[in-house]
Each structure stands twice: as structure tokens, then as C-alpha cells.
Design a protein around this motif. Structure first.
Motif: not given
Length: 280
Positions: A167-185
Motif C-alpha cells: 500500500f505504501e509503495e503503490r497507493v498514490r491517493q486515498v480519499d474518505y468517502v463516508e461512514k456507512t453500513n454494509i449488511e449492518g456492519i
């Protein structure tokens, strides 16, 4: 069916080898030249911290099991996208044991096991199996699976201890979209970019920051196909039986070689018999 044959050929060559690495189109672990990074916003710093927390958590897990339901686009020559799917049950015990049970959308079932010494793959639909000696740990074996044996293993990088480094070597940009629920999680929805893949990941909030959903977009491939996976029933203290990493070969199953181990004849040796002798 010609459409499906085309799908298998295109998808295997364009996507599945690249899916060894969650965030890269390369079949191994090459170093990439660093690129200038723009100053991160507070939201991006938060997203990066959550992503790395997930990576470290998975990399440090001694053992775990997870179910994966996935789908992938097969881009046809016409540009139409057709989706196919797969179910997988994965069990990992570090440093050197792995079991993967798979069922494709057409009903084909396979089992692949690494027991610390050998790789064994059984295709029950065709009643065949293949084995190969494989020294090393799970990380080394996953590379060998995809790079050398050309076996399908989407999201294999999630199973390796190298995930934080990758991740440190390859990810160029990461953004926070939202906090949500996936099947109650409760989850944190992140969107990230690499040189070859855009990916979204939904990471569970709490003390076990495991991935709940992943979507990959192969932005440099024709038609920009996607691969998605829903990951459920994570268990970081699985009860492992004595035979968890043992494969029972079906009665009457034929032993075959992995396709990558079959020698390829040089072009001059593949001429049809009618061409032998040449012109005198």
C-alpha cells in the motif's frame, strides 16, 4: 459458447493475473519509482490512516477464515460487459498453510491447498488434480500461484504479510468517502488510486478493521472492467481441524500437470507433417 470462451480468454489475460496484487497490474513485487505527492488534506490523512490500520491488522493476523462472494466484468469485442461470479472460502494459518475452496457461477468446484510443502489443486468437475512441491511461506506461495502457475487468485494480496508495504509503495491517493453500513456492519468507505487500478474499500469500524467490500476498476484495460468482492464471516480465531490443510483426492481422479509446467515446443518443431521435408 463463443462468447464465454472469449470472456475466459480476455479476462484471464487482462485481469486475473493483475488481481494477484490488490492495487497493481504486475504479477510480482517490483519496486515503483516514487512520484511527487501533493499535500494531503485532513480527510485524506484520515483515510490513509484507516487504510494502513486495516493493512497492518490483516498482515499481523496469525490465522483467519473468510467467505468471499465476487463478480467480474468480461468485456466483449462489441464493448458489452457480461458479469460472471464466484464463491470462495479461504482459510489461512501463517506462516505456511492455506486452503481455498471455490465454486464458479457455472457450478465448477475446485479446492487448492498449500500445506507448507506442496500445492495441491483438485478440480472435481473434471475429476483431475495437480500437485507441485512448493517451499516457503504463504506470501511466496501466493506469488508462485499467480505469477508462475497462472492460477486465479483475486485479492491474494489481502492474505499476505506484505500488505502494508505494498500500500505504501503503490497507493498514490486515498480519499474518505463516508461512514456507512454494509449488511449492518458500520464501515469506512474509502476510494483510492494507483497507477493501474482505482479501488474502493469498505473497512469495518472497531477493533477488527477488516475489509467488508472491495471494488477494483482496471482503468487502463479496454472497457475499464470491474471486479467486486463481498467479504463476510471473518474469523480471526478459527478452529482448525487436523485435516484442514489436507486434500482428499477423489477416487479415479487423473493426475495432470499444471499448465505452466507443460513444455512448449519451439515454433520450428510445430510445423504440420505436410511441411516436413521442404522443397528439394
Amino acid at each position: 459458447m463463443s462468447t464465454k470462451l472469449h470472456m475466459l480468454r480476455r479476462f484471464k489475460s487482462a485481469l486475473l493475473v493483475s488481481a494477484l496484487l490488490l492495487v497493481s497490474g504486475q504479477p510480482a513485487y517490483p519496486q515503483q519509482a516514487s512520484t511527487p505527492q501533493q499535500k494531503q488534506t485532513a480527510s485524506q490523512e484520515q483515510a490513509h490512516a484507516i487504510l494502513m490500520r486495516m493493512a497492518v491488522f490483516l498482515a499481523n493476523a496469525n490465522a483467519f477464515g473468510v467467505d468471499v462472494r465476487s463478480g467480474y466484468d468480461a468485456v466483449q469485442l462489441s464493448g458489452q460487459k457480461i458479469e460472471f461470479g464466484e464463491l470462495r472460502n479461504i482459510t489461512v494459518k501463517r506462516p505456511d498453510q492455506l486452503r481455498v475452496e471455490s465454486e464458479r457461477s457455472d457450478g465448477t468446484k475446485t479446492v487448492a491447498v498449500f500445506d507448507g510443502k506442496d500445492i495441491i489443486v483438485v478440480d472435481s468437475a473434471n475429476n483431475v488434480y495437480a500437485t507441485k512441491q512448493q517451499p516457503g511461506n504463504v506470501d511466496v506461495t501466493l506469488i508462485h500461484f499467480v505469477r508462475d502457475l497462472h492460477l486465479r487468485f483475486p485479492l491474494a494480496m489481502l492474505l499476505t504479510s506484505r500488505l502494508p508495504t505494498e500500500f505504501e509503495e503503490r497507493v498514490r491517493q486515498v480519499d474518505y468517502v463516508e461512514k456507512t453500513n454494509i449488511e449492518g456492519i458500520p464501515t469506512h468507505h474509502l476510494a483510492a488510486r494507483t497507477d493501474t487500478v482505482d479501488f474502493q474499500v469498505w473497512i469495518a469500524d472497531g477493533n477488527e478493521p477488516y475489509p467488508v467490500r472491495v471494488v477494483l476498476t482496471y482503468k487502463n484495460a479496454p472497457g475499464q472492467p470491474q471486479y467486486w468482492a463481498q467479504l463476510s464471516n471473518w474469523n480471526f480465531a478459527p478452529r482448525l481441524a487436523d485435516d484442514t490443510f489436507v486434500v482428499k483426492i477423489p477416487d479415479g481422479a487423473q493426475k495432470i500437470a499444471f499448465a505452466a509446467d507443460i513444455p512448449t515446443l519451439p515454433s520450428h518443431a510445430r510445423k504440420p507433417s505436410s511441411a516436413k521435408g521442404g522443397t528439394k
